[in-house]
Scaffold this motif. Structure first.
Motif, PDB file in Angstrom:
ATOM      1  N   HIS A 158      86.400   3.337  70.532  1.00 52.73           N
ATOM      2  CA  HIS A 158      86.337   3.407  69.262  1.00 52.73           C
ATOM      3  C   HIS A 158      86.525   5.010  69.140  1.00 52.73           C
ATOM      4  O   HIS A 158      85.466   5.673  69.092  1.00 52.73           O
ATOM      5  N   PHE A 159      87.920   5.560  69.222  1.00 51.44           N
ATOM      6  CA  PHE A 159      88.009   6.888  69.356  1.00 51.44           C
ATOM      7  C   PHE A 159      87.694   7.606  68.011  1.00 51.44           C
ATOM      8  O   PHE A 159      87.940   7.204  66.962  1.00 51.44           O
ATOM      9  N   LYS A 160      87.141   8.643  68.039  1.00 48.29           N
ATOM     10  CA  LYS A 160      86.754   9.565  66.889  1.00 48.29           C
ATOM     11  C   LYS A 160      87.327  10.784  66.781  1.00 48.29           C
ATOM     12  O   LYS A 160      87.582  11.608  67.981  1.00 48.29           O
ATOM     13  N   ALA A 161      87.770  11.198  65.705  1.00 42.55           N
ATOM     14  CA  ALA A 161      88.342  12.660  65.524  1.00 42.55           C
ATOM     15  C   ALA A 161      87.299  13.533  65.560  1.00 42.55           C
ATOM     16  O   ALA A 161      86.707  13.518  64.330  1.00 42.55           O
ATOM     17  N   ILE A 162      87.013  14.354  66.343  1.00 42.15           N
ATOM     18  CA  ILE A 162      85.700  15.379  66.292  1.00 42.15           C
ATOM     19  C   ILE A 162      86.447  16.797  66.439  1.00 42.15           C
ATOM     20  O   ILE A 162      87.121  17.006  67.444  1.00 42.15           O
ATOM     21  N   LYS A 163      86.156  17.557  65.587  1.00 44.91           N
ATOM     22  CA  LYS A 163      86.600  18.983  65.549  1.00 44.91           C
ATOM     23  C   LYS A 163      85.628  19.472  66.448  1.00 44.91           C
ATOM     24  O   LYS A 163      84.466  19.529  66.850  1.00 44.91           O
ATOM     25  N   PRO A 164      86.075  20.803  67.526  1.00 45.61           N
ATOM     26  CA  PRO A 164      85.781  21.508  68.551  1.00 45.61           C
ATOM     27  C   PRO A 164      84.358  22.095  67.884  1.00 45.61           C
ATOM     28  O   PRO A 164      84.764  22.810  66.830  1.00 45.61           O
ATOM     29  N   SER A 165      83.323  22.063  68.503  1.00 42.00           N
ATOM     30  CA  SER A 165      81.961  22.702  68.052  1.00 42.00           C
ATOM     31  C   SER A 165      82.093  24.152  68.538  1.00 42.00           C
ATOM     32  O   SER A 165      83.026  24.693  69.062  1.00 42.00           O
ATOM     33  N   ALA A 166      81.263  25.127  67.726  1.00 40.82           N
ATOM     34  CA  ALA A 166      81.244  26.656  68.307  1.00 40.82           C
ATOM     35  C   ALA A 166      80.904  26.595  69.779  1.00 40.82           C
ATOM     36  O   ALA A 166      81.427  27.479  70.395  1.00 40.82           O
ATOM     37  N   TYR A 167      80.292  25.552  70.152  1.00 38.27           N
ATOM     38  CA  TYR A 167      79.657  25.779  71.793  1.00 38.27           C
ATOM     39  C   TYR A 167      81.180  25.425  72.688  1.00 38.27           C
ATOM     40  O   TYR A 167      81.279  26.029  73.697  1.00 38.27           O
ATOM     41  N   VAL A 168      81.888  24.474  72.059  1.00 34.99           N
ATOM     42  CA  VAL A 168      83.259  24.303  72.771  1.00 34.99           C
ATOM     43  C   VAL A 168      84.095  25.378  72.794  1.00 34.99           C
ATOM     44  O   VAL A 168      84.623  25.860  73.646  1.00 34.99           O
ATOM     45  N   ARG A 169      84.273  25.936  71.525  1.00 31.08           N
ATOM     46  CA  ARG A 169      85.054  27.052  71.435  1.00 31.08           C
ATOM     47  C   ARG A 169      84.753  28.207  72.259  1.00 31.08           C
ATOM     48  O   ARG A 169      85.387  28.871  72.854  1.00 31.08           O
ATOM     49  N   PHE A 170      83.353  28.241  72.363  1.00 32.04           N
ATOM     50  CA  PHE A 170      82.966  29.567  73.054  1.00 32.04           C
ATOM     51  C   PHE A 170      83.184  29.416  74.801  1.00 32.04           C
ATOM     52  O   PHE A 170      83.614  30.201  75.296  1.00 32.04           O
ATOM     53  N   PHE A 171      82.994  27.988  75.296  1.00 26.45           N
ATOM     54  CA  PHE A 171      83.338  27.691  76.693  1.00 26.45           C
ATOM     55  C   PHE A 171      84.719  27.822  76.804  1.00 26.45           C
ATOM     56  O   PHE A 171      85.273  28.014  78.042  1.00 26.45           O
ATOM     57  N   LYS A 172      85.313  27.378  75.802  1.00 23.98           N
ATOM     58  CA  LYS A 172      86.973  27.587  76.187  1.00 23.98           C
ATOM     59  C   LYS A 172      87.340  29.141  76.247  1.00 23.98           C
ATOM     60  O   LYS A 172      88.294  29.400  77.015  1.00 23.98           O
ATOM     61  N   LYS A 173      86.743  29.946  75.488  1.00 23.96           N
ATOM     62  CA  LYS A 173      86.785  31.348  75.645  1.00 23.96           C
ATOM     63  C   LYS A 173      86.290  31.907  76.969  1.00 23.96           C
ATOM     64  O   LYS A 173      86.840  32.775  77.430  1.00 23.96           O
ATOM     65  N   TYR A 174      85.101  31.369  77.370  1.00 20.29           N
ATOM     66  CA  TYR A 174      84.548  31.926  78.539  1.00 20.29           C
ATOM     67  C   TYR A 174      84.124  30.710  79.255  1.00 20.29           C
ATOM     68  O   TYR A 174      83.041  30.282  79.557  1.00 20.29           O
ATOM     69  N   PRO A 175      85.182  30.190  80.030  1.00 18.54           N
ATOM     70  CA  PRO A 175      84.878  28.972  80.886  1.00 18.54           C
ATOM     71  C   PRO A 175      84.050  29.064  82.035  1.00 18.54           C
ATOM     72  O   PRO A 175      83.647  28.275  82.644  1.00 18.54           O
ATOM     73  N   GLN A 176      84.198  30.373  82.654  1.00 24.48           N
ATOM     74  CA  GLN A 176      83.329  30.667  83.764  1.00 24.48           C
ATOM     75  C   GLN A 176      81.909  30.339  83.548  1.00 24.48           C
ATOM     76  O   GLN A 176      81.065  30.115  84.364  1.00 24.48           O
ATOM     77  N   ASN A 177      81.379  30.368  82.431  1.00 23.63           N
ATOM     78  CA  ASN A 177      79.834  30.007  81.925  1.00 23.63           C
ATOM     79  C   ASN A 177      79.507  28.744  82.138  1.00 23.63           C
ATOM     80  O   ASN A 177      78.310  28.152  82.191  1.00 23.63           O
TER      81      ASN A 177
END
Length: 319
Positions: A158-177
């Motif tokens: 049951h797939f859900k439409a979930i907006k990326p959280s602030a944490y996901v956006r952070f790790f997208k910007k700084y994947p090395q972390n």
């Protein structure tokens, strides 16, 4: 001897001699486990089954003398008897519905004979056959069937439409972390991977959490690992050769990487390299195998139930 495995996703046939040499083999995507409303095989799947059998007949395979078995989806379906009667009437082909234990036995029989031919057989091996609607895990002392396969697992999602959280956006910007996070599920949850892909991965972890695997060496023989091996070698679906995957070694991470690579594969390329309408199920199956295994050594063998049917016949093994 013609052996036929009418599985939950594919219909596979093999012509084998008494020395276990494979003379010819065929495979058809039938998707018997797809859209099983009210526990019945769909009309579309029945049409694909009959189309596959017609092709075998046109290629002069002797269906009336074949030994054929059917597995998980047909064990669950209410219209199995009716389908078998229609097949018998049109093709003079008798199909035996086998239980999960027999399915595992035949699959292992097929794998073991190929391993012996490749001089890779050893007594401490374990086996995993992930099909369309069930998964059999076996070794010499143990066999268990689990009520999930690549089609049934995907269709229960049951797939859900979930907006990326602030944490996901952070790790997208700084994947090395992300490397600092040790918990694997948390790392996937916080990663910038596509949302539905992450949901499949996390659901697969939940599915496999209570499955305790024994053994360091596992033989995998289903469509997910064989297709993965072929794809790694840039082999198109129509050009697939069993010899190109037999004995190949995979790492657990290969399954996650494979799912990622084919996630954005355009439909036409997916059809060419993966087969028609297989992409989403291969992604689902890859996530199951990624979640299921850890540090085991994984060896791929194409042989399975269809070969096991022939070998059992030649060895006079009753099933």
């Amino acid at each position: 001897m013609l052996g036929i495995d009418m599985g939950s996703n594919t219909l596979r046939a093999v012509l084998m001699d008494e020395n276990f040499n494979k003379l010819k083999s065929e495979e058809f995507i039938i998707g018997a486990a797809k859209n099983m409303q009210n526990d019945t095989i769909s009309d579309e799947a029945i049409e694909r089954i009959f189309s596959a059998l017609k092709i075998l007949k046109e290629k002069n395979y002797n269906l009336s003398q074949a030994k054929a078995v059917a597995t998980a989806a047909f064990r669950k379906a209410k219209n199995t008897k009716l389908i078998f009667e229609k097949i018998q009437k049109e093709f003079k082909l008798d199909i035996k519905l086998i239980d999960a234990k027999t399915e595992a036995k035949l699959s292992v029989l097929g794998m073991q004979e190929r391993l012996k031919a490749l001089k890779l057989f050893r007594k401490d091996l374990s086996y995993c056959d992930l099909g369309g609607a069930s998964c059999e895990i076996s070794n010499d002392k143990f066999s268990k069937s689990y009520d999930f396969g690549i089609i049934s697992f995907y269709e229960r999602m049951h797939f859900k439409a979930i907006k990326p959280s602030a944490y996901v956006r952070f790790f997208k910007k700084y994947p090395q972390n992300l490397v600092r996070i040790k918990d694997e599920k948390l790392k996937i949850h916080l990663s910038p991977y596509p949302t539905h892909l992450k949901q499949l991965a996390l659901k697969a972890f939940n599915l496999s959490k209570d499955i305790k695997l024994k053994g360091n060496f596992f033989i995998l023989n289903s469509g997910v690992p064989t297709t993965l091996c072929a794809y790694k070698q840039n082999i198109k679906y129509k050009d697939y050769l069993e010899e190109s995957v037999n004995g190949k070694i995979l790492k657990r991470k290969d399954f996650f990487d494979f799912a990622l690579k084919i996630w954005n594969l355009e439909q036409e390329k997916a059809k060419i390299y993966l087969g028609e309408n297989r992409k989403k199920y291969l992604i689902a199956g890859s996530m199951i195998l990624f979640a299921l295994f850890n540090k085991q050594k994984l060896i791929v063998i194409d042989d399975g139930v269809r070969e096991g049917v022939c070998i059992a016949h030649f060895k006079n093994i009753k099933f």
